[in-house]
Design an enzyme around this catalytic site. Structure first.
Site, mmCIF file in Angstrom:
data_model
loop_
_atom_site.group_PDB
_atom_site.id
_atom_site.type_symbol
_atom_site.label_atom_id
_atom_site.label_comp_id
_atom_site.label_asym_id
_atom_site.label_seq_id
_atom_site.Cartn_x
_atom_site.Cartn_y
_atom_site.Cartn_z
ATOM 1 N N ILE A 166 52.136 39.627 40.065
ATOM 2 C CA ILE A 166 53.333 39.243 40.807
ATOM 3 C C ILE A 166 53.801 37.908 40.242
ATOM 4 C CG2 ILE A 166 52.813 40.524 42.914
ATOM 5 C CD1 ILE A 166 51.693 38.023 44.147
ATOM 6 N N ASP A 167 55.047 37.562 40.506
ATOM 7 C CA ASP A 167 55.636 36.359 39.923
ATOM 8 C C ASP A 167 54.965 35.093 40.437
ATOM 9 O OD1 ASP A 167 57.454 37.975 38.622
ATOM 10 O OD2 ASP A 167 58.970 37.784 40.199
ATOM 11 N N LYS A 168 55.134 34.037 39.689
ATOM 12 C CA LYS A 168 54.549 32.736 40.026
ATOM 13 C C LYS A 168 54.875 32.315 41.458
ATOM 14 C CE LYS A 168 55.169 27.816 38.928
ATOM 15 N NZ LYS A 168 55.898 26.845 38.077
#
Length: 357
Positions: A166-168
């Site tokens: 998942i994104d930062k």
């Protein structure tokens, strides 16, 4: 190709890319290979895919199209035919770094763990995997520390470790495979779309419908490679992507929705929501830090700025995760609460609506 060389081409795949680095215009050599004297003429994409075990022909073609594959110091296209004595280099727009994953003592929120896998609740702000601009302090460094006494777990072995990303600045659940068999089993479930994943997101605007379906190919924005763009489903650009959404709560100018992924593309929810006119609240990359709905009063503008400060990232949380256990065959379902910043923001909007009633 060594693992660090595989990672150099990572941004060309449909994986997470959270690097903020735009490069300085200079190209840096990352690997070099000289063609044997007895080599017959063959396309360079075919040649490299045969000589670099872990790099696909499609990825090599993308690298060539981007001007990163050079022969005798000049960029070439993927249909260039190699000749004996040619010197082939990969030239990227960032310096070469050693991406060997080292254990780092970083706290982890482990939701579940057994001999085969563990489920982690990732905080917003933590990069999942080392990449350009982020070579330490990542989730995989933390996992390497957590499992440092497990002799069978090598954090640099691609056959174990994180199964998805998942994104930062997205929070929520991720599953980690401790064994090759576990990663194979879980990887197949993600590929076959038999896993169950839902996200909670706060988006700009009010929906007419209570639920809906978004379909549109997702690929790199040609004007900004750090952002994804949505293209027509029948186009040959990008990869097919489908997001289902359901309204959970309405606050007039923003809406809390549940998103269920049918596919798992880079920035899928963020790009799809922007595409239908509902960017995620406080998502700077996709326009969510503009005041897109509401009043023109100074007090409302101040209220929104306070909201941005309260939760200064895209309001997206991987709420649930479900899969079949690779060893027992048991259905495993997990859920995580909103992190404090998101919970506080939702409560702030709830109070705002009550005051206006």
């Amino acid at each position: 190709m060594r693992q660090d060389e595989i990672d150099e081409l990572e941004w060309l795949s449909e994986e997470e890319s959270d690097s903020e680095s735009e490069g300085d215009g200079q190209l840096y050599e990352h690997f070099r290979i000289e063609v044997d004297k007895g080599q017959e003429p063959v396309r360079i994409d075919k040649y490299l895919s045969e000589h670099q075990q872990h790099s696909s022909r499609n990825r090599i073609q993308k690298a060539a199209d981007a001007g990163f594959i050079h022969v005798n110091d000049k960029p070439v296209k993927s249909n260039y035919k190699v000749r004996p004595g040619d010197v082939i280099t990969l030239m990227l727009d960032r310096p070469h770094y050693d991406t060997t994953i080292e254990p780092e003592d970083i706290p982890l929120d482990v939701v579940y763990e057994d001999d085969d896998l563990m489920v982690i609740n990732k905080p917003a702000g933590m990069v999942v995997h080392p990449g350009c601009g982020n070579f330490n302090g990542t989730l995989v460094n933390a996992i390497a520390w957590h499992l440092k006494d497990l002799a069978s777990y090598d954090p640099n072995d691609p056959e174990v470790g994180l199964v998805h990303r998942i994104d930062k600045d997205t929070s929520g659940l991720l599953v980690v495979a401790k064994t090759p068999d576990a990663k194979t089993s879980l990887g197949k479930q993600f590929f076959n779309k038999t896993t169950h994943r839902s996200y909670n997101a706060l988006v700009w605007g009010n929906f007419v419908e209570d639920e809906g379906r978004i379909e549109g190919n997702i690929g790199r924005d040609p004007k900004d490679r750090l952002r994804m763009e949505v293209f027509p489903p029948d186009s040959e650009i990008g990869k097919p992507a489908v997001t289902h959404y359901r309204v959970l709560e309405r606050y007039g100018y923003v809406t809390l929705v549940e998103c269920i992924l049918e596919t798992g593309r880079t920035h899928q929810i963020r790009a799809h929501m922007r595409h239908i006119g509902h960017p995620l609240f406080c998502d700077e990359r996709y326009g969510g830090t503009e005041i897109l709905r509401g009043e023109r009063t100074a007090s409302y503008k101040a209220y929104i700025q306070n909201c941005f400060k309260l939760c200064p990232r895209q309001v997206l949380h991987a709420r649930t995760l479900g899969f079949v256990h690779p060893s027992t065959g048991q259905q495993m379902d997990f859920s995580s609460e909103w992190p404090d910043d998101m919970a506080a923001l939702i409560e702030k909007w709830r109070r705002y609506v009550k005051v206006r009633e």
